[in-house]
Scaffold this motif. Structure first.
Motif, short mmCIF file in Angstrom:
data_model
loop_
_atom_site.label_atom_id
_atom_site.label_comp_id
_atom_site.label_asym_id
_atom_site.label_seq_id
_atom_site.Cartn_x
_atom_site.Cartn_y
_atom_site.Cartn_z
N SER A 200 0.82 -1.21 0.00
CA SER A 200 0.00 0.00 0.00
C SER A 200 0.85 1.26 0.00
O SER A 200 0.53 2.24 -0.67
N VAL B 57 -7.71 2.62 -7.19
CA VAL B 57 -9.03 3.05 -6.69
C VAL B 57 -10.03 3.12 -7.83
O VAL B 57 -11.16 2.62 -7.71
N LEU C 74 -10.08 -1.63 -1.38
CA LEU C 74 -10.10 -0.18 -1.10
C LEU C 74 -9.89 0.10 0.38
O LEU C 74 -9.13 1.00 0.76
N ALA C 75 -10.57 -0.67 1.23
CA ALA C 75 -10.43 -0.47 2.68
C ALA C 75 -9.01 -0.79 3.14
O ALA C 75 -8.47 -0.10 4.02
N ASN C 76 -8.38 -1.80 2.55
CA ASN C 76 -7.02 -2.20 2.96
C ASN C 76 -5.98 -1.12 2.67
O ASN C 76 -5.06 -0.91 3.46
N SER D 243 -6.56 2.15 2.16
CA SER D 243 -7.01 3.52 2.46
C SER D 243 -6.14 4.24 3.48
O SER D 243 -5.91 5.45 3.37
N SER D 244 -5.63 3.54 4.47
CA SER D 244 -4.84 4.20 5.53
C SER D 244 -3.51 4.72 5.02
O SER D 244 -2.86 5.53 5.71
N TRP E 193 -17.46 -0.90 4.76
CA TRP E 193 -16.05 -0.86 4.36
C TRP E 193 -15.68 0.46 3.71
O TRP E 193 -14.58 0.99 3.91
N LEU E 194 -16.59 1.01 2.89
CA LEU E 194 -16.31 2.29 2.23
C LEU E 194 -16.24 3.43 3.25
O LEU E 194 -15.39 4.33 3.14
N GLU F 212 -15.37 2.99 6.32
CA GLU F 212 -14.10 2.72 7.00
C GLU F 212 -12.94 3.31 6.20
O GLU F 212 -12.01 3.91 6.78
N ALA F 213 -12.98 3.17 4.88
CA ALA F 213 -11.93 3.74 4.03
C ALA F 213 -11.91 5.25 4.15
O ALA F 213 -10.83 5.87 4.26
N ASN G 72 -10.38 6.21 7.44
CA ASN G 72 -8.93 6.02 7.45
C ASN G 72 -8.20 7.16 6.76
O ASN G 72 -7.17 7.65 7.24
#
Length: 759
Positions: free
Chosen positions: A502, A529, A548-550, A552-553, A588-589, A591-592, A595
């Motif tokens: 990432s 993305v 996407l969530a993975n 995002s941070s 999850w979105l 959450e993204a 993040n």
């Protein structure tokens, strides 16, 4: 064939097998059959499925003799590898390739088929006794007087034929590993628990011992196929109760010896390699197809233990390391034609050997598990117990760790996968050869990700974005099929579970891809993305949103195009929050979004602006129990009217409100909106409502959220640890079935997947 007369004679012999019981002792008949000149095309067209099934049903003993004779002939040729017998060897290979699927397709418990595969043969089965045999080609077994089953002999004979001098390789020196030829580092890697045998290791199939041999060449002038430079006094190294995982001799590896590591040779790996000589390629293709055919039992009996695969993947399989590295070097060392010379493929195309190598390598790696010793984490232990029935090829793959080897593999995959878009990004159309085996390359890459050393190298030492770009392109290609999209998704899921991946996505993206993606300026994060958002909106697979969530941070700066795409996707699923799977995706979105805001606020003014513009989407997610009930009823009426009630989630119960609130965590985004939304409105009104988008982005950069955002929440990374299960095997063999050059298998008899035969 040499003439129409020989073709007619071959067909006449086959018809005789279907109508008349031919004795195994009828040497005139069998001699003529094997010595008739044939080609693969004519064998497959003349020896029709109907004719084979007729022999199988009416004259099964003839089919048994045919299989036995072909196997015995191959064993003879391996024992006496003179070039005068090579045409006869090819006849045997072609006939076995043709009839094997029709033995495999029927019930494996069928007594007659079991009789063939388990049949024990010895030297009496040879139809043409050969008097002049090379003493170095004697075949060793644990008990030289015990005959071996045909299933084992046909596999071992084919494995030896892949490295037969002047048939599939050059002449070579029979060097073997010992303390003088290996340096200290290599000896430590290969272990030292060895016993020395003064007899040079043979190159003939294990399991068939011939007594009484002569060292004179054939009277008809055939060449003795061993180099006169070999050193008979050089001892061979054998493990007392284990198998060495190094190829022996390494000079027989087809493609230049980049793998195994140059540490295996004192001269730095510069010894002669047989290479991809054009003269040997046709013979290699024939033998590879036979081995692929022998491996194809899962097509017909996916839930039954294979007869051939345990033998073929056993650590006792002769030349297994040689074949593994030969296939691997052939694949990863391949350079698409015309990459340096426009339209160079017109002068010769070697992609057929690439495809065949991929098919067999993937088929072998998909079977079983690696040897248990590696599963215990003993990284430097390369001895494999003879009692371990693990897959030798998976073991070899997992055992690769040398940096030079990792670099070669990464560069090979990069070169092959990027051909997907580079072959289309040319000023001269079709000037670069476009490969037709990306599905197979992706499958092999998936198997490579099992190797932690490879995964670590590609993430830390290699530019992983060179893999991300072709993955995204292949997923977006108009003609990409769902299975190719899925294998790409599995690879990305595996990679996004690693922080280094990432972080690496933040490198600038400057490649032009021939896709329908909107134009953007940014990093590889933007590319990934946009790709995931595009696929997520058209698929029920939640993996795209998980990816996407993975990442995002770790997104340092997202373009406005990609930011708007995320908000559009969130709106899309928010409107369908009561559809099956949508609530999870919305969670999850969000959450993204949390993040990015929490951990990468300073560089993501475009994303913050997109969140402010989509403020209404977040507000609609702040639902009460009554809102949930009303929203569910409204959705139900719409789906019933559209005939899609099956897409509706179960009716919300008492616990659904709690699940909803746990999934939709809006605290971080709500604080952002409550702080910045009024300021943005005030800034816009101060300019009389006429404000440029860039001015708003610049204004957001001057703001700070220190003391506004809540205590940072934990970063959650969803690692993909599962295997690909039954799906990968179906996918792999489906690709092989569609792409193999010859009509090897009858689609109507396949049970692993359904084949539309057009009837």
């Amino acid at each position: 064939m040499g003439s129409s007369a020989s073709r007619d004679r071959f067909l006449e012999s086959l018809n005789s097998l279907a109508t008349t019981a031919v004795s195994p002792e009828d040497s005139d008949f069998w001699d003529e059959l094997w010595k008739l000149p044939t080609t693969s095309t004519e064998v497959f067209s003349t020896f029709t499925p109907a004719l084979i099934r007729t022999i199988r049903s009416d004259q099964f003993n003839n089919l048994e003799t045919l299989f036995t004779q072909a196997t015995a002939q191959m064993c003879q040729i391996v024992e006496t590898p003179y070039n005068i017998y090579f045409d006869q060897a090819l006849n045997c290979v072609r006939v076995l390739t043709r009839i094997t699927p029709f033995l495999i397709e029927i019930d494996p418990k069928h007594s007659k088929v079991h009789q063939i595969l388990s049949k024990q043969i010895d030297e009496m089965c040879f139809s043409v006794p050969i008097q002049n045999k090379n003493p170095n080609a004697s075949i060793d077994t644990e008990d030289e007087d015990d005959p071996q089953p045909l299933a084992l002999l046909v596999v071992h004979a084919a494995m030896h034929m892949l490295f037969l001098p002047q048939f599939t390789t050059d002449y070579y020196d029979e060097e073997t590993y010992d303390d003088e030829t290996l340096d200290d580092e290599t000896l430590e890697t290969l272990e030292t628990d060895v016993t020395v045998d003064d007899t040079v290791n043979s190159e003939a199939p294990e399991g068939l011992k011939k007594k009484g041999s002569h060292n004179s060449p054939p009277k008809n002038g055939g060449k003795v196929p061993f180099s006169s430079k070999k050193k008979p006094s050089s001892p061979s190294v054998k493990f007392s109760d284990a198998t060495i995982l190094a190829p022996n001799p390494p000079s027989l590896i087809w493609s230049p010896s980049v793998i195994p590591s140059s540490a295996l040779l004192k001269d730095g790996g510069k010894k002669k390699s047989s290479g991809l000589e054009t003269a040997y390629t046709p013979n290699r293709l024939e033998v590879l197809l036979l081995l692929l055919t022998l491996s194809s039992e899962p097509l017909f009996h996916p839930k039954t233990e294979s007869k051939y695969l345990p033998i073929l993947t056993s650590q006792n399989c002769p030349n297994a390391p040689l074949m593994f590295y030969s296939l691997l070097n052939t694949v990863l060392g391949y350079t698409p034609s015309s990459s340096s010379i426009p339209y160079g493929s017109a002068f010769g195309n070697k992609s057929e050997i690439l495809t065949s190598s991929l098919h067999l390598l993937n088929a072998l790696l998909s079977y079983g598990e690696p040897c248990a010793i590696l599963n215990k984490g003993i990284d430097k232990q390369v001895k494999v117990s003879s009692k371990d029935r693990g897959n030798i090829y998976s073991t070899l793959l997992l055992h690769m760790s040398n940096d030079a080897d990792m670099k070669f593999c990464c560069e090979g995959f990069t070169k092959l996968l990027n051909n997907a878009h580079l072959s289309l990004n040319t000023y001269m159309p079709l000037s670069i050869e476009r490969l037709e085996c990306f599905e197979e390359i992706l499958t092999l890459f998936w198997f490579f990700l099992r190797n932690d050393n490879f995964k670590k190298y590609i993430l830390e030492e290699h530019d992983v974005n060179k893999i991300v770009v072709p993955l995204c392109y292949l997923m977006l290609e108009e003609n990409s099929n769902l299975d190719m999209v899925r294998i790409c998704t599995l690879i990305l899921l595996k990679l996004t579970g690693e922080r280094e991946f990432s972080v690496g996505l933040n490198r600038p993206f400057n490649t032009h891809l021939p896709t329908s993606l909107p134009l953007f300026q940014g990093s590889h994060c933007d590319l990934l993305v946009l790709t995931m958002c595009t696929k997520a909106q058209k698929s029920d697979d939640p993996s795209f949103v998980v990816i996407l969530a993975n990442i995002s941070s770790y997104i340092m700066s997202l373009s406005l195009v990609a930011s708007s795409k995320i908000m559009s996707l969130l709106k899309f699923f928010a409107e369908r929050v009561f559809w099956k799977g949508s609530l999870e995706k919305v969670g999850w979105l969000i959450e993204a979004a949390n993040n990015i805001v929490q951990y990468q606020w300073s560089g993501n003014s475009a994303f913050v602006y997109a969140c402010i513009r989509g403020k209404a989407v977040f507000e609609r997610m702040n639902l009460s129990a009554q809102d949930i009930a009303e929203g569910w009823l409204k959705t139900e009426r719409k789906l019933i009217a559209a005939g899609k009630k099956h897409l509706l989630i179960v009716q919300p119960g008492e616990g659904y409100m709690e699940i909803f609130k746990q999934t939709i965590q809006l605290n971080t985004v709500e604080r952002l909106l409550s702080e910045l939304a009024p300021k943005i409105d005030k800034f816009a009104s101060s300019t009389s409502g006429v404000v440029d988008e860039q001015d708003l982005l610049d204004y957001i950069k001057t703001q700070t959220l220190v003391g506004i955002l809540p205590v940072p929440h934990a970063i959650v990374i969803r690692k993909y640890e599962g295997g690909s299960g039954e799906w990968l095997r179906c996918y792999l063999w489906g690709v092989v079935f569609l792409k193999v050059k010859w009509p090897v298998w009858d689609g109507g008899q396949i049970r692993l997947f359904k084949v539309n035969t057009g009837d």
